[in-house]
Design an enzyme around this catalytic site. Structure first.
Site, PDB file in Angstrom:
ATOM      1  N   CYS A 201     -63.447-130.192  -4.908  1.00  0.00           N
ATOM      2  CA  CYS A 201     -62.120-130.221  -5.516  1.00  0.00           C
ATOM      3  C   CYS A 201     -61.390-128.917  -5.183  1.00  0.00           C
ATOM      4  O   CYS A 201     -61.876-127.833  -5.497  1.00  0.00           O
ATOM      5  CB  CYS A 201     -62.230-130.410  -7.024  1.00  0.00           C
ATOM      6  N   CYS A 214     -59.143-133.480 -12.942  1.00  0.00           N
ATOM      7  CA  CYS A 214     -59.549-132.083 -13.123  1.00  0.00           C
ATOM      8  C   CYS A 214     -59.577-131.725 -14.613  1.00  0.00           C
ATOM      9  O   CYS A 214     -60.471-131.008 -15.077  1.00  0.00           O
ATOM     10  CB  CYS A 214     -58.597-131.148 -12.379  1.00  0.00           C
ATOM     11  N   CYS A 246     -61.044-108.079  -5.430  1.00  0.00           N
ATOM     12  CA  CYS A 246     -61.628-109.238  -4.737  1.00  0.00           C
ATOM     13  C   CYS A 246     -62.787-109.867  -5.508  1.00  0.00           C
ATOM     14  O   CYS A 246     -63.388-110.836  -5.040  1.00  0.00           O
ATOM     15  CB  CYS A 246     -62.108-108.835  -3.344  1.00  0.00           C
ATOM     16  N   CYS A 256     -72.563 -90.965  -5.763  1.00  0.00           N
ATOM     17  CA  CYS A 256     -71.527 -90.648  -6.745  1.00  0.00           C
ATOM     18  C   CYS A 256     -70.856 -91.918  -7.258  1.00  0.00           C
ATOM     19  O   CYS A 256     -71.118 -93.023  -6.786  1.00  0.00           O
ATOM     20  CB  CYS A 256     -70.488 -89.712  -6.140  1.00  0.00           C
TER      21      CYS A 256
END
Length: 313
Positions: A201, A214, A246, A256
């Site tokens: 889908c 849906c 993202c 670090c």
């Protein structure tokens, strides 16, 4: 801290730091005179430019009369005389480095999810895959192809196949065009993965829920899949940080708190605040000692055991 170790006032116990100090000491012996100086962070670029200019001036010196020397070229990264057949020339800019240094450079960039570029400071030319076949393994070539594919698709266009055995990266436009040619462009029809050809889908980003809308699917499946729950629990328990740009998960193994994601977004691993212009926007410390000296602690534990018997993302 590193300068103190390089000056010999404090021995380096961590394996990687000790290797670095040894390499610097070896390089120092190649010079007639060498006097280490501690340079302020904001003066680092100027110091690097002076160093590179000095290296280039030495590597471009007139060729020796010896026919053996004429076949060698000095790599400006490792300063080693290398056979010219083992020197790589970047296609666009013609900057030249030995195969060994280029391989290490590309491996590090790929490990950090980046598309490798020319190592020369300020040079933006990307390395070509076909040219890099001279010194890269087939596995690294495959990874490099994947990184270039990821970089070629904008974040808003990226879509992944929802089937775990595939998880192919595609662009939304690619999926729509491929599915349209097979099943039409109606919103209600399933879309098809261009790699495994599995139906899914486009709206829900899940395998195709045949026979239900849906809205109905989301109402019947309000909770995320068990795999997602396990991953979220593992990430929380392991103190992983998710990139806000993202959504890529990052684990700090050692080093670090300044993180650079594979999408080039920079942030603080401790609180998630963005880094701008190479500077933190938060007041978190730059590192914690246990992350910097991770190997030292492990070595100490191994030594204690021997008395009885024997990252980065």
């Amino acid at each position: 801290m590193l300068f103190i170790m390089l000056s010999g006032k404090w021995p380096a116990k961590q394996r990687k730091i000790a290797m670095l100090v040894n390499q610097v000491n070896l390089l120092q012996r190649k010079f007639e005179y060498c006097s280490p100086r501690l340079v302020a962070r904001h003066d680092l670029k100027f110091a690097l430019k002076l160093a590179r200019d000095a290296i280039v001036s030495q590597s471009n010196r007139p060729a020796e009369s010896s026919s053996v020397n004429s076949l060698n070229e000095t790599c400006v990264i490792c300063l080693e005389d290398t056979d010219r057949s083992q020197i790589f020339s970047v296609d666009e800019c013609q900057h030249r480095y030995c195969f060994s240094c280029m391989k290490q450079h590309v491996e590090v960039k790929l490990l950090h999810g980046m598309v490798p570029k020319c190592p020369h400071e300020g040079c933006k030319n990307e390395l070509l895959i076909d040219s890099c076949r001279k010194f890269l393994t087939s596995k690294l070539i495959e990874t490099m192809q994947q990184r270039k594919l990821e970089a070629s698709i904008p974040l808003t266009e990226k879509i992944y196949c929802p089937y775990p055995r595939c998880s192919a990266l595609m662009s939304k436009t690619e999926v729509l065009d491929y599915s349209h040619s097979l099943m039409g462009s109606e919103q209600s029809v399933p879309k098809k993965c261009v790699k495994c050809h599995g139906l899914f889908c486009f709206s829900c980003k899940v395998p195709w829920h045949s026979g239900m809308t849906c809205y109905t699917y989301k109402r019947l499946n309000p909770n995320p899949p068990a795999e997602d729950v396990k991953l979220k629990f593992l990430a929380s328990r392991s103190l992983w940080r998710q990139c806000v740009k993202c959504n890529h998960l990052i684990e700090l193994a050692e080093g670090c708190y300044h993180m650079t994601c594979r999408c080039s977004y920079e942030f603080c691993y401790k609180c998630g605040a963005e880094w701008k212009d190479k500077k933190a926007t938060c007041s978190c410390p730059l590192w914690q000692e246990e992350n910097i000296w991770l190997e030292d602690h492990q070595d100490d534990e191994d030594e204690d055991d021997s008395d009885y018997d024997d990252d980065f993302y």
